[in-house]
Structures are given as structure tokens and as C-alpha cells.
Design a protein around this motif. Structure first.
Motif, mmCIF file in Angstrom:
data_model
loop_
_atom_site.group_PDB
_atom_site.id
_atom_site.type_symbol
_atom_site.label_atom_id
_atom_site.label_comp_id
_atom_site.label_asym_id
_atom_site.label_seq_id
_atom_site.Cartn_x
_atom_site.Cartn_y
_atom_site.Cartn_z
ATOM 1 N N VAL A 1 -3.320 14.925 51.632
ATOM 2 C CA VAL A 1 -2.973 16.067 50.790
ATOM 3 C C VAL A 1 -2.986 17.288 51.703
ATOM 4 C CG1 VAL A 1 -3.550 17.442 48.765
ATOM 5 C CG2 VAL A 1 -4.014 14.972 48.781
ATOM 6 N N VAL A 2 -1.801 17.737 52.106
ATOM 7 C CA VAL A 2 -1.679 18.824 53.075
ATOM 8 C C VAL A 2 -0.982 20.007 52.407
ATOM 9 C CG1 VAL A 2 -0.887 19.489 55.367
ATOM 10 C CG2 VAL A 2 -1.486 17.095 54.906
ATOM 11 N N ARG A 3 -1.617 21.163 52.505
ATOM 12 C CA ARG A 3 -1.039 22.395 51.955
ATOM 13 C C ARG A 3 -0.662 23.310 53.111
ATOM 14 N NH1 ARG A 3 -5.909 23.593 47.804
ATOM 15 N NH2 ARG A 3 -7.013 23.056 49.731
ATOM 16 N N TYR A 4 0.607 23.718 53.154
ATOM 17 C CA TYR A 4 1.128 24.553 54.233
ATOM 18 C C TYR A 4 1.259 25.992 53.745
ATOM 19 C CZ TYR A 4 2.283 20.030 56.281
ATOM 20 O OH TYR A 4 2.222 18.757 56.784
ATOM 21 N N HIS A 5 0.830 26.934 54.584
ATOM 22 C CA HIS A 5 0.863 28.349 54.245
ATOM 23 C C HIS A 5 1.605 29.110 55.346
ATOM 24 C CE1 HIS A 5 -2.460 27.437 51.387
ATOM 25 N NE2 HIS A 5 -2.897 26.654 52.364
ATOM 26 N N GLY A 6 2.413 30.065 54.978
ATOM 27 C CA GLY A 6 3.113 30.874 55.948
ATOM 28 C C GLY A 6 4.527 30.387 56.203
ATOM 29 N N THR A 7 5.167 31.003 57.182
ATOM 30 C CA THR A 7 6.551 30.679 57.522
ATOM 31 C C THR A 7 6.626 29.364 58.282
ATOM 32 O OG1 THR A 7 7.040 33.037 57.662
ATOM 33 C CG2 THR A 7 8.629 31.531 58.654
ATOM 34 N N ARG A 8 7.461 28.457 57.822
ATOM 35 C CA ARG A 8 7.605 27.159 58.483
ATOM 36 C C ARG A 8 8.209 27.336 59.877
ATOM 37 N NH1 ARG A 8 7.333 22.790 54.833
ATOM 38 N NH2 ARG A 8 5.988 23.454 53.102
ATOM 39 N N PRO A 9 7.850 26.473 60.817
ATOM 40 C CA PRO A 9 8.380 26.594 62.186
ATOM 41 C C PRO A 9 9.868 26.284 62.260
ATOM 42 C CG PRO A 9 7.073 24.596 61.944
ATOM 43 C CD PRO A 9 6.872 25.376 60.691
#
Length: 432
Positions: free
Chosen positions: A202-210
């Protein structure tokens, strides 16, 4: 002294004790005939001690029934009066100036060893310690080991076989280099997602994607080799890392190498300059995935962040920091390669409930005019620590792979010996 009293002599105490029918008991001492006459050596030593004690008056009629408590009190008084510090040895000064500093140094190393704490797994506190919690724990163990683990293992093996077959077919039938590279990168992104799925991630990504582009370097804190899988499932990266053997070496050589990754041997000093040249060439190309570097150089337990190597910060590239924070509620993602192999580590994760983490993509950073690579690396590390809630420590992570040299140990021994000799000479004077 009256006529009815006489002088009690300590040298005659043997007679007093022998006239007592039973062992004499006291709150301080237990004395019996057997203990009193155990050996000739004890007799001689006892006579020498008794001869130094002062005699005292006692009623001659009651000498046979003389109270042993009175005798014990007199013995204690004489012993305490003779217990004095020798004039030629200052014990207090010796202990305070010699023993305590070395003792405290060792205690401080054991209590507050911030380097060792960076590479220790947090001990799990058992919660199934009573009757009504044991059965829920047992049910959970059955689900994790006999339901989730076989399914996860099947997903990982099946996805690996499908990827190997897909890569073979792509190499066989697609001739256009650009199209081939794009398809392979897409397949590897899906393969990274298969790894996360096999761990119930369960991964939550924050911010602008690369995004891809020249002169970009992504840097992240390092907890496990699965950091790469966590980032790979959203974007392809060319990772810089140490070349391993076994199953991990197979993945690096035959699968991940399709992403133009840069591998090196930590023990080979000649690899450093070669890696530096390859990184500079990599930054110039636009059709390759962006570089991903873990500047710590080793896995840390996700509570601390050790020193960043300056290599990635010397290339005059734009640095994109990534902060990865794992949560221990369902599993401990830290991999200690010195205590368990990668397959053992993978089995431990696959038999846990889930892999849960947050990934933060921070704003890009560039080196300032008067900033050195070391200062630039430290600044980026502080940003990552603040976002992921990690403790910033100045230790070099490579120190965990090396033991102190014999020269260092011998020099330390020589220093301690010299200090001991000086302190002993200062505090102990020869007897006159």
C-alpha cells in the motif's frame, strides 16, 4: 577491677567457644567448633588476629556462660578501628581519576551508540500473551503463512516468468531501438507493480511525479532493495547500485540492466572513476531513464539517515529529493544484509500482512554558487529527514561493512596504557 572480676583475654576465646554445647549464632556471625578448628593455617591466622585485640574485664564466675553477643561487639569494634586506608595509596583519587573515566566512556558507548542504532531492527513486542488473544493470533498466522504466502509467491514467480518471455520476444521481433526501449521500460514498470502486489503493498505518493529528461538525478533515503520497486512501479529509473550475487544478481544482470543501470563493486577502487564517467555520459542523453541514486550507500532502518556520499552532488545536475517512509504497523521493511539473506528477508515480508509506506517527491534542488558538494549533500539530506521524520546523523554508512584495523586497535591500547601508567605513578607513592 574488683576481686570478683578477671581479665578476659582474646587468646583464651578458644576455651569459651569449646565450652558451648551448640554452634553459636549471631545476627552477624555464625561460629561453631568445626569452623573454628578447620585447619592449622586458620588457627595461626586467628591467633595472630586475636593477639592484637585489647582484653577487657569480665566476671570470672560467669566466664563459661559469657555472652557471645558481647564478644561479637568487641570483635567488630576492633576490626572497624583497624580498617584504615594505607598512607601510600589514595584510593578515592585513584578511582575518580583513573577508573571512572574509562568506565563512563564504555557506558556512554553502550547507552548512546547512535551508529549501531541506525542498523538495528526494532524488536517486536509479543501481544498474544494471554488466552483470549492467542486464538486470533493463531488464526492470523494461518492466514499469513498458508493463504497469503502461497498466493504472493505464485504471483511473483509467474510475473518473473512472463517478463522473461516478454523480453525474449521483444528482443526477437522488434528491430526499432527506440520502440524496443520504450516497450521494455513499460514492461519493467508493470513488473515493479507485480513486486508490490506480491507484498500486498500500500504505497501513497505525494508531490509531482517524476519525468524523464537530461541532467536529472533523483536521490532517496535507503531502507531496502524494494525501494527501487516502490519507485519503479510509477516510472522507469536507471539505478546506481552495488552488484550482488544469487537471485538479486540475476535480476540486476538480466532484467534491470535493460534500464541502463550502473552497477559497481564496492571493494574495487577502480570502479569509482569508471562509474563517474558513466554517470556523466548518462546525464547527457534524453532517451534513457533518469538516474536514481541512494547516497547513503547502504540500507538504514528507516528511523535514521546517515551521511550522503558527495558523488551525486558533484555532477552539476538538478537534484530531485525523494523521501520514503515505511510504517511498521504491518511489517518492518528494513533489510539487514549482514543478518539475513535477501530470500530470507523476502520470506519475512511475504508472511507479514502488508508493506505500507509514503513516498514524497520534494522540489528540485540545485547547488548554490559558494556551496561545496558536501554542504549541498547535507542540505538535501536534511530536507529528506524533515519530510520523512528521520533522525539526521553524521555517520558514514560504509563503516558497518568494515572492522577497525589492527593499527587502530593497537594505537588505542597504547594510548590507554600510557594514561593508566601516568595515573598510577601520580596516585601511588612507594612505601617508606
Amino acid at each position: 577491677m574488683t576481686e570478683s572480676s578477671s581479665l578476659f583475654r582474646f587468646s583464651d576465646m578458644r576455651q569459651v567457644v569449646s565450652n558451648l554445647p551448640n554452634p553459636i549464632e549471631s545476627s552477624k556471625v555464625k561460629l561453631s567448633r568445626r569452623n573454628l578448628y578447620r585447619s592449622n593455617a586458620l588457627k595461626k591466622a586467628r591467633n595472630a588476629v586475636f593477639s592484637s585485640f585489647q582484653d577487657f574485664p569480665v566476671d570470672s564466675e560467669n566466664i563459661e556462660s559469657f555472652s557471645f553477643h558481647k564478644l561479637q561487639e568487641e570483635l567488630d569494634n576492633n576490626l572497624l578501628s583497624d580498617l584504615k586506608e594505607p598512607e601510600h595509596l589514595n584510593i578515592v583519587k585513584l578511582v575518580s581519576s583513573l577508573v571512572i573515566p574509562f568506565f563512563m566512556e564504555g557506558i556512554e558507548d553502550m547507552v548512546d551508540d547512535s551508529f549501531t542504532k541506525c542498523f538495528q531492527r526494532k524488536k517486536e513486542v509479543p501481544w498474544n500473551w494471554n488466552f483470549y488473544l492467542f486464538f486470533p493470533w493463531l488464526l492470523g498466522a494461518i492466514i499469513r503463512y498458508f493463504v497469503l504466502f502461497p498466493f504472493r509467491l505464485f504471483c511473483l514467480i509467474a510475473s518473473t516468468l512472463v517478463l522473461v518471455i516478454a523480453l525474449f520476444l521483444i528482443q526477437l521481433f522488434i528491430r526499432n531501438t527506440t520502440t524496443k526501449s520504450r516497450i521494455i521500460q513499460r514492461c519493467l514498470v508493470l513488473y515493479g507493480g507485480a513486486w508490490i502486489m506480491s507484498l500486498s503493498g500500500v504505497v501513497r505518493y505525494h508531490g509531482t511525479r517524476p519525468k524523464s529528461g537530461p541532467n536529472k538525478i533523483f536521490v532517496a533515503n535507503h531502507t531496502t532493495m524494494l525501494d527501487f520497486a516502490v519507485l519503479l512501479q510509477i516510472h522507469p529509473f536507471s539505478v546506481l547500485g552495488q552488484l550482488h550475487t544469487g537471485f538479486v544478481g540475476f535480476l540486476q544482470t538480466y532484467i534491470l540492466d535493460k534500464l541502463h543501470c550502473v552497477w559497481f563493486h564496492r571493494d574495487d577502487l577502480r570502479d569509482r572513476e569508471l562509474v563517474r564517467r558513466r554517470l556523466k555520459e548518462h546525464l547527457k542523453h534524453e532517451d534513457v531513464p533518469p538516474l536514481l541514486i541512494f547516497p547513503e550507500g547502504t540500507c538504514v532502518n528507516n528511523e535514521y539517515c546517515v551521511m550522503f556520499k558527495k558523488g551525486a552532488f558533484e555532477l552539476d545536475a538538478t537534484i530531485y529529493p525523494i523521501a520514503i517512509k515505511y510504517h511498521r504497523e504491518f511489517s518492518d521493511a528494513f533489510w539487514d544484509s549482514k543478518s539475513e539473506s535477501f530470500l530470507q528477508y523476502l520470506f519475512r515480508l511475504m508472511t507479514s500482512w502488508a508493506l505500507v509506506c509514503d513516498v514524497y517527491f520534494l522540489p528540485p534542488q540545485t547547488k548554490e554558487t559558494e556551496e561545496t558538494p558536501e554542504v549541498f549533500a547535507a542540505r538535501v539530506k536534511r530536507l529528506i529527514c524533515q519530510k520523512a521524520g528521520l533522525v539526521d546523523v553524521p555517520w558514514d554508512g560504509y563503516m558497518k561493512h568494515f572492522r577497525p584495523s589492527e593499527r587502530f586497535v593497537e594505537k588505542r591500547r597504547h594510548l590507554i596504557g600510557r594514561v593508566l601508567q601516568e595515573q598510577l605513578q601520580r596516585n601511588i607513592q612507594p612505601m617508606s
